[in-house]
Design an enzyme around this catalytic site. Structure first.
Site, short mmCIF file in Angstrom:
data_model
loop_
_atom_site.label_atom_id
_atom_site.label_comp_id
_atom_site.label_asym_id
_atom_site.label_seq_id
_atom_site.Cartn_x
_atom_site.Cartn_y
_atom_site.Cartn_z
N CYS A 7 0.82 -1.21 0.00
CA CYS A 7 0.00 0.00 0.00
C CYS A 7 0.86 1.26 0.00
CB CYS A 7 -0.91 0.00 1.23
SG CYS A 7 -2.24 1.21 1.15
N ASP A 126 -4.98 -3.99 11.71
CA ASP A 126 -3.82 -3.11 11.72
C ASP A 126 -3.52 -2.69 13.15
OD1 ASP A 126 -1.75 -1.55 10.81
OD2 ASP A 126 -2.99 -0.10 9.74
#
Length: 203
Positions: A7, A126
Site C-alpha cells: 500500500c 492493523d
C-alpha cells in the site's frame, strides 16, 4: 498461498515494478494527512502503468462520499478500503467490493465487528495508534488476530521481511499488507525489499 498487498504507492514505475515482482494488490492512499497521499492525476498514471490481473485498491479515511464518488468517476479501482471509523452503510453504499480496516487494541471485539461487516470482502487488522490511521510501521500483538471469523483476514501493521513469516505462522491470514516496511522513503517502495517480502511470505 498468502496474498500480498503493498500500500501507498506514489510513482507509476515503482508500482509497475512491484506488480511485476509478484504483488497481488496495489494500494493507493486518498487521504491528505498521509505522506503517501495521491491526487487523481497521479492515481491515474499509476494505474495506467500496471500490468493486468492486479487488484487496484483505493484507501479512504472518513472521507466525504462526494469525494469518493469523484475518485471513482476518474480512477478505475477494483476494491475500496475504509481505514477510518466508517459504518457498514458508509462502506456498502458504493456497491463495490470493500475491505474494512480495524485498528486493533486488546479490547477490540474482532468477531463482533466481523459479524457487523459481513458484507465486506475482508477484514484488515492493523496496529492501533492514537496519533493516526495506519502507516505507523508498528506491529501489534498478533494473538489478537487469531480469531475464527467468516471473513478473510488481511494482516497489516509493521510487517517487514524480518517478521512476516512469523506473523503468517501465528495468524494464518488470507493476505498480508505492507507499506513502510518495504520502503526506501515514504511512498517509494524498495523492490528488493518487496521481492524478499514475497519470498518470506510463502517460504
Amino acid at each position: 498461498m498468502t496474498k500480498v498487498k503493498i500500500c501507498g504507492f506514489t510513482e507509476p514505475n515503482n508500482a509497475r515494478d512491484a506488480a511485476l515482482a509478484g504483488v497481488d494488490a496495489i494500494g493507493l492512499v486518498f487521504y491528505d494527512k498521509s505522506p503517501r497521499n495521491v491526487d487523481i492525476h497521479s492515481a491515474q498514471k499509476i494505474i495506467e502503468a500496471l500490468p493486468p490481473f492486479i487488484n487496484r485498491v483505493g484507501l479512504f479515511v472518513n472521507a466525504n462520499p462526494s469525494f469518493i464518488d469523484e475518485i471513482l468517476c476518474e480512477v478505475p479501482l477494483d476494491t475500496l478500503q475504509f481505514h477510518g471509523d466508517e459504518s457498514v452503510l458508509d462502506c456498502a453504499q458504493y456497491q463495490m467490493p470493500f475491505i474494512k480496516s480495524l485498528r486493533v487494541k486488546p479490547d477490540t471485539n474482532v468477531k463482533e465487528i466481523a459479524e457487523n461487516f459481513s458484507s465486506a470482502s475482508a477484514l484488515l487488522l492493523d496496529s492501533f495508534s492514537p496519533s493516526g490511521y495506519g502507516g505507523t510501521g508498528e506491529s501489534f500483538d498478533w494473538s489478537l488476530a487469531c480469531v475464527k471469523i467468516s471473513l478473510p483476514i488481511i494482516l497489516a501493521g509493521g510487517l517487514t521481511v524480518d517478521n512476516v513469516a512469523d506473523a503468517i505462522k501465528q495468524v494464518n491470514p488470507y493476505a498480508v499488507d505492507a507499506s513502510s516496511g518495504v520502503e526506501s522513503a515514504p511512498g517509494v517502495k524498495d523492490i528488493d525489499k518487496i521481492e524478499a517480502f514475497i519470498r518470506h511470505t510463502n517460504s
